[in-house]
Design an enzyme around this catalytic site. Structure first.
Site, PDB file in Angstrom:
ATOM      1  N   THR A 127      96.663 -29.592 -91.329  1.00 31.60           N
ATOM      2  CA  THR A 127      95.750 -30.599 -91.840  1.00 31.60           C
ATOM      3  C   THR A 127      95.312 -31.460 -90.664  1.00 31.60           C
ATOM      4  OG1 THR A 127      96.938 -30.560 -93.955  1.00 31.60           O
ATOM      5  CG2 THR A 127      95.613 -32.492 -93.552  1.00 31.60           C
ATOM      6  N   SER A 129      97.912 -32.299-104.201  1.00 34.41           N
ATOM      7  CA  SER A 129      97.961 -32.421-102.751  1.00 34.41           C
ATOM      8  C   SER A 129      98.926 -33.534-102.362  1.00 34.41           C
ATOM      9  CB  SER A 129      96.564 -32.745-102.205  1.00 34.41           C
ATOM     10  OG  SER A 129      96.610 -33.062-100.827  1.00 34.41           O
TER      11      SER A 129
END
Length: 606
Positions: free
Chosen positions: A427, A491
């Site tokens: 990420t 998430s």
């Protein structure tokens, strides 16, 4: 520098899909010395100075604006826009477009993200959900074979794991609302770099080497990352004309060029023709929308901590960890800052920290999912009274024998099972404060390192669907985070803006899979609770407990601390914990920027 062109017609060697690795990911395997890359191509002397400040453990300082992001070239692209009078939204678009080129293992056009934005004119925080969605043909048994869950990497590599990307739509929605500069101008730096080539960083080269067998599965991906069958090397000049073409289409026609045109057709074809074919359709692409959600805000000391609510679990879990910690010491009438600054209380505090982390993750597994599909008690989970009740169960002397979800106030019917998802990290994060007083926190991702490993249009497609539970039921009860048509997977991304008296004081976020929650909570605690400097806090070693195993970062004290906590009843592990914290702090004297020394990013401002 050696030149490795991106040629789709290149001859390649496709190796077989290797057996899945253990849960520890390649991101944590990258040696720390590879993350601060002083050879990165920064032409601006000020940015070069910021690299040196970071290496010396000192923050960047500025009076007007600041950007902190995961690669120097992305920072330079954003800084140039801010210098021209652009807004935080403008700088984010430029920086994210560049990150998709130079840090493709982490984010890009084929991924998604969450954005938190403080609008200085309105004095309000807004959150935009650019998370990927499941195809309309997906079912709760998507990742099952004969009723049993697939192996993780068996599901990841190929088209089956690809959700509808959200990043292009999120970039456009943010610019339409808060942008000041012409949309097309924001793509110029990334287009030029894709055409001319960019030097491969040591980090990217190392991750390609670790993942070479999976990258070899799909021909287009292999041709780019493994030209002539060998991984790209640090310092190689890597060109990506296909990415430049995709950006040119975005610049000219907006996100419509991505979701309803040749790019969309190419994405669907690549997904359906991959080694593990997926269900994504052109209908799914055309119907993608960015959703504005209510921010999830919690109280910590004199601050308001605001972030992204469901389908992200980040803001709720960060708020719970901080709130539980504060409530525990408030009941003992012990000032938190005093506890944090007392060396003799280290083991007691870390014991509590490990327990409240588990408590927050127990609630996360039980309640957090896409709130369009599952009722989520966000207010109940962050209610100070609920947190005080839960904190009374915690201990600062020994590991809790059992941690179960609590029972927050709930105004909807509820009959869902819990699921302990263990996301694996890749990420990126961008934090920006502009000269107009706006603040932006964006965390974006392709999920696993290199996503699905399917490449099209010069960018990698995500594997975000593997953030869903692979199981559909537990003990006959449906799991909240199971796969469903059009649903957005849960998430852990935690883009955060912290306010005091209604104005931003800290903008922060990090990559790191489900450890993101712990990284962000730790950072806020250190800076605002303990008073550590912004760069010092970014460099401090991590301690994160999610599912019962208490992780301590490899380092001079890691083994000693782990042993001390093991004696208090914790299962402990000393491991690499490759966060990527990027932060901007607003002070009366100006702006302070920090960039995690574990990665190659920098902070810069003027």
């Amino acid at each position: 520098m050696k030149l490795r062109s991106f040629l789709f017609a290149a001859t390649l060697l496709c190796g077989p899909l290797v057996a899945p690795l253990q849960a520890q990911q390649a991101a944590d395997a990258i040696p720390p010395e590879m993350t601060t890359d002083l050879s990165a191509p920064v032409t601006d002397p000020g940015l070069r100075a910021s690299q040196l400040l970071k290496s010396a453990g000192r923050p960047a300082k500025a009076g007007q604006w600041m950007i902190s992001a995961a690669h120097p070239m992305a920072v330079q692209a954003g800084a140039d826009v801010l210098r021209e009078g652009g807004s935080a939204a403008d700088a984010m678009v430029a920086a994210q477009a560049m990150l998709g080129l130079v840090e493709p293992q982490s984010s890009g056009l084929g991924g998604g993200g969450f954005l938190v934005f403080y609008d200085a004119e309105l004095g309000e925080v807004f959150t935009l959900d650019g998370r990927e969605t499941a195809p309309l043909d997906a079912t709760p048994t998507l990742f099952q074979v004969d009723g049993a869950p697939m192996g993780f990497f068996d599901a990841v590599v190929g088209g089956l794991s690809v959700g509808v990307p959200g990043t292009p739509a999120l970039m456009e929605a943010t610019h339409e609302r808060w942008g000041r500069k012409p949309w097309a101008r924001l793509f110029t730096p990334a287009i030029r770099a894709a055409q001319d080539g960019f030097p491969v960083s040591a980090r990217l080269a190392a991750m390609v080497g670790v993942d070479r067998d999976r990258l070899a599965v799909h021909p287009v991906t292999a041709a780019y990352f493994l030209p002539l069958g060998e991984p790209v090397q640090a310092g190689d000049l890597l060109q990506n004309p296909a990415y430049a073409t995709s950006l040119e289409a975005l610049a000219e026609s907006g996100s419509a060029a991505f979701y309803d045109g040749q790019v969309a057709t190419a994405i669907v074809s690549a997904v359906q023709g991959a080694a593990q074919p997926g269900m994504l359709s052109e209908w799914d692409m055309r119907n993608y929308t960015v959703k504005e959600r209510d921010p999830a805000c919690s109280v910590f000391l004199s601050f308001e901590v605001c972030g992204m609510g469901p389908p992200s679990s980040g803001a709720v879990a960060v708020g719970q960890i901080l709130g539980l910690t504060e409530a525990f010491y408030a009941e003992l009438d012990q000032p938190l800052a005093e506890v944090l600054r007392t060396p003799g209380k280290r083991d007691d505090f870390l014991t509590l920290w490990g327990n409240v982390g588990r408590m927050a993750f127990a609630d996360r597994g039980r309640y957090l999912a896409d709130s369009d599909y599952v009722p989520v008690p966000v207010r109940g989970l962050l209610d100070p009274a609920y947190l005080a009740q839960r904190a009374a169960l915690a201990s600062d002397m020994s590991a809790m024998a059992e941690v179960v979800p609590g029972q927050p106030q709930f105004d909807h019917a509820l009959n869902w099972a819990d699921h302990e998802g263990r996301a694996l990290p890749s990420t990126t994060h961008i934090s920006i404060v502009d000269s107009y007083g706006n603040a932006l926190s964006l965390t974006s991702s392709v999920e696993n390192a290199f996503g699905s490993r399917v490449m099209v249009g010069g960018f990698l497609l995500n594997n975000q669907l593997t953030d869903f539970s692979f199981r559909s039921h537990r003990d006959g009860v449906p799991i909240a985070n199971r796969v469903e048509p059009g649903k957005r997977p849960r998430s852990s991304m935690s883009p955060t803006i912290v306010l005091q008296d209604g104005k931003p004081v800290l903008v922060v976020g990090s990559p790191g899979g489900s450890r993101i929650i712990g990284y962000v909570a730790e950072y806020i605690l250190r800076v605002l609770g303990e008073g550590q400097g912004v760069q010092q806090a970014a460099a401090a070693p991590h301690a994160v407990n999610r599912f019962g195993t208490y992780d301590f970062e490899v380092g001079p004290q890691g083994d000693t601390i782990a042993q001390a906590l093991a004696e208090r009843g914790f299962e402990t592990r000393v491991t690499g914990m490759n966060s990527g914290l990027h932060a901007v702090m607003v002070t009366p004297e100006g702006l302070l920027g920090a960039a995690d020394p574990r990665r190659e990013g920098i902070a810069y401002g003027e």
